[in-house]
Write an enzyme that holds these catalytic residues in place. Structure first.
Site, mmCIF file in Angstrom:
data_model
loop_
_atom_site.group_PDB
_atom_site.id
_atom_site.type_symbol
_atom_site.label_atom_id
_atom_site.label_comp_id
_atom_site.label_asym_id
_atom_site.label_seq_id
_atom_site.Cartn_x
_atom_site.Cartn_y
_atom_site.Cartn_z
ATOM 1 N N TYR A 101 0.811 -1.152 0.252
ATOM 2 C CA TYR A 101 0.071 -0.148 -0.008
ATOM 3 C C TYR A 101 0.725 1.251 -0.104
ATOM 4 C CZ TYR A 101 -3.169 3.683 1.593
ATOM 5 O OH TYR A 101 -3.828 4.654 1.482
ATOM 6 N N GLU A 187 -3.797 7.261 -3.702
ATOM 7 C CA GLU A 187 -3.628 5.926 -3.140
ATOM 8 C C GLU A 187 -3.422 4.805 -4.146
ATOM 9 O OE1 GLU A 187 -6.291 5.047 0.347
ATOM 10 O OE2 GLU A 187 -6.852 3.610 -1.195
#
Ligand code: GDP
Ligand code: MN
Length: 373
Positions: A101, A187
């Site tokens: 991530y 993101e």
């Protein structure tokens, strides 16, 4: 404004962030052709402005072009997490060796961007962050300093050593995008380890278009707005989509905000903020309720009106015109100008208004809870 994945990918490409090959399609023949062109297997991904598509069935693997066509038939037009699927991204299915991530958001307390990294990315990231916050590293980036080598080293301490250089280069590119597009969130989840290196398998970008809309987004804005938001805007309402199941309508932003708070305090979750504005006539009220009822997630509606310039009798007439066939309970609180007449009209139609905002909030929440049982 939240961009759809395919739009975020365009920005990623501009900043040289690697993404798998992909084509946006709107129908089954398009999906089949895209799968042929890209080469199977492919993943079909619903282009909707909500997260958690993987878990909700919005990300599907197709082994053949025919299967891609069949899945497109299933997905297009279907509602996933409250949003209707219009477009699909057909993307090359890559072999995933690990999911990371990487994101940047604004830390408002520090008044600085913050880089976020976890070697345990993927659809369970929220759960990872909750259960083991130490598995998610955060590094504030002072705007004048930027993502210096020292800060990147500290951010990627938990990364496999062989990946740290590549991750740092990606973080710099992502930071460039974040700044250039005045984003409030970028993101990559998952940022996948593949035989070809790190690839951004998902792209989430939220740009701050409140202070001055970025001219580059004028065309995208039209595309991104979900149908309810677009319809509300066209009708001239201030409307904000929220995550819950109780439609909240009122007149005046302050009153609507206070109503959202009361609903939340009573244990409910608002599905939207809708401000009908001042002086609304019956037709406008009817339209507002109709819009909210058109949202498949809404299990009950709370209309909270303070009559000043707005006349309660007009509001009541608008409500009566639409709530008969509502299908979900509508709770009304009405006070102020022409209140007596408004109440009379509502009562006649069997729509007894509540006395206070607090009463209305707890009633609407209990109605939703009852409906669930
Ligand atoms: P989200 O659930 O809305 O965040 O959608 P994502 O685009 O992140 O996809 C969800 C999950 O689907 C990812 O975490 C991956 O595990 C999986 N996925 C997405 N793209 C691919 C792909 O190209 N190949 C494989 N094998 N899995 C993928
Ligand atoms: Mn994702």
């Amino acid at each position: 404004m939240k961009l759809l994945e395919w739009q975020g990918r365009i920005l990623f490409e501009r900043f040289d962030i690697p993404v798998p090959r992909g084509v946006v399609v709107e129908d089954a023949p398009g999906a089949r052709r895209a799968a042929e062109e890209i080469g199977t297997p492919v993943v079909l991904k619903a282009q909707i402005p909500v997260g958690g598509r993987g878990k909700a069935g919005g990300v599907r693997l197709a082994r053949t072009p025919e299967e891609a066509g069949a899945i497109a038939v299933e997905l297009i037009g279907r509602e996933i997490a409250g949003a209707v699927v219009g477009k699909l991204l057909v993307a090359e299915a890559v072999e995933i060796e690990g999911e990371h991530y990487l994101g940047i958001t604004l830390d408002r307390t520090r008044a600085a961007p913050v880089l976020i990294y976890s070697p345990e990315g993927g659809v369970e990231i929220e759960e990872v962050a909750r259960a083991r916050p130490e598995a998610v590293a955060r590094e504030p980036i002072p705007p004048l300093e930027g993502p210096s080598a020292f800060r990147l080293r500290r951010l990627f301490r938990s990364a496999p050593p062989a990946l740290r250089g590549e991750l740092s280069r990606l973080a710099l590119k992502l930071y460039g995008l974040f700044r250039e597009y005045e984003a409030i969130l970028v993101e990559i989840n998952p940022l996948a380890e593949t035989p070809r290196g790190l690839l951004a398998l998902d792209a989430k970008v939220i740009v701050d278009d409140d202070h001055s809309p970025h001219p580059r987004f004028a065309a995208l804005a039209e595309e991104v707005a979900d149908p309810a938001e677009r319809a509300a805007r066209d009708a001239g309402f201030s409307y904000v989509r929220l995550d819950g199941d109780i439609g909240v309508i009122g007149n005046g932003a302050g009153l609507v905000m206070a109503t959202l708070d009361l609903v939340a305090q009573a244990g409910g979750k608002p599905a939207c903020f809708l401000d009908i504005g001042g002086g609304a006539r019956a037709e406008r009220v009817r339209r507002a309720v109709e819009l909210v009822l058109g949202d498949g997630r809404v299990r009950a509606v709370f209309v909270n009106v303070f009559g000043g310039i707005t006349r309660c009798d007009e509001v009541a007439r608008g409500l009566v015109a639409v709530t008969a066939g509502a299908g979900v309970p509508v709770v009304v609180r009405l006070t102020g100008t022409n209140e007596a007449e408004g109440r009379r009209i509502l009562k006649e139609a069997g729509l007894e208004p509540v006395g206070t905002m607090e009463e209305g909030a707890s009633l609407v929440v209990s109605l939703v809870k009852e409906g669930r049982r």
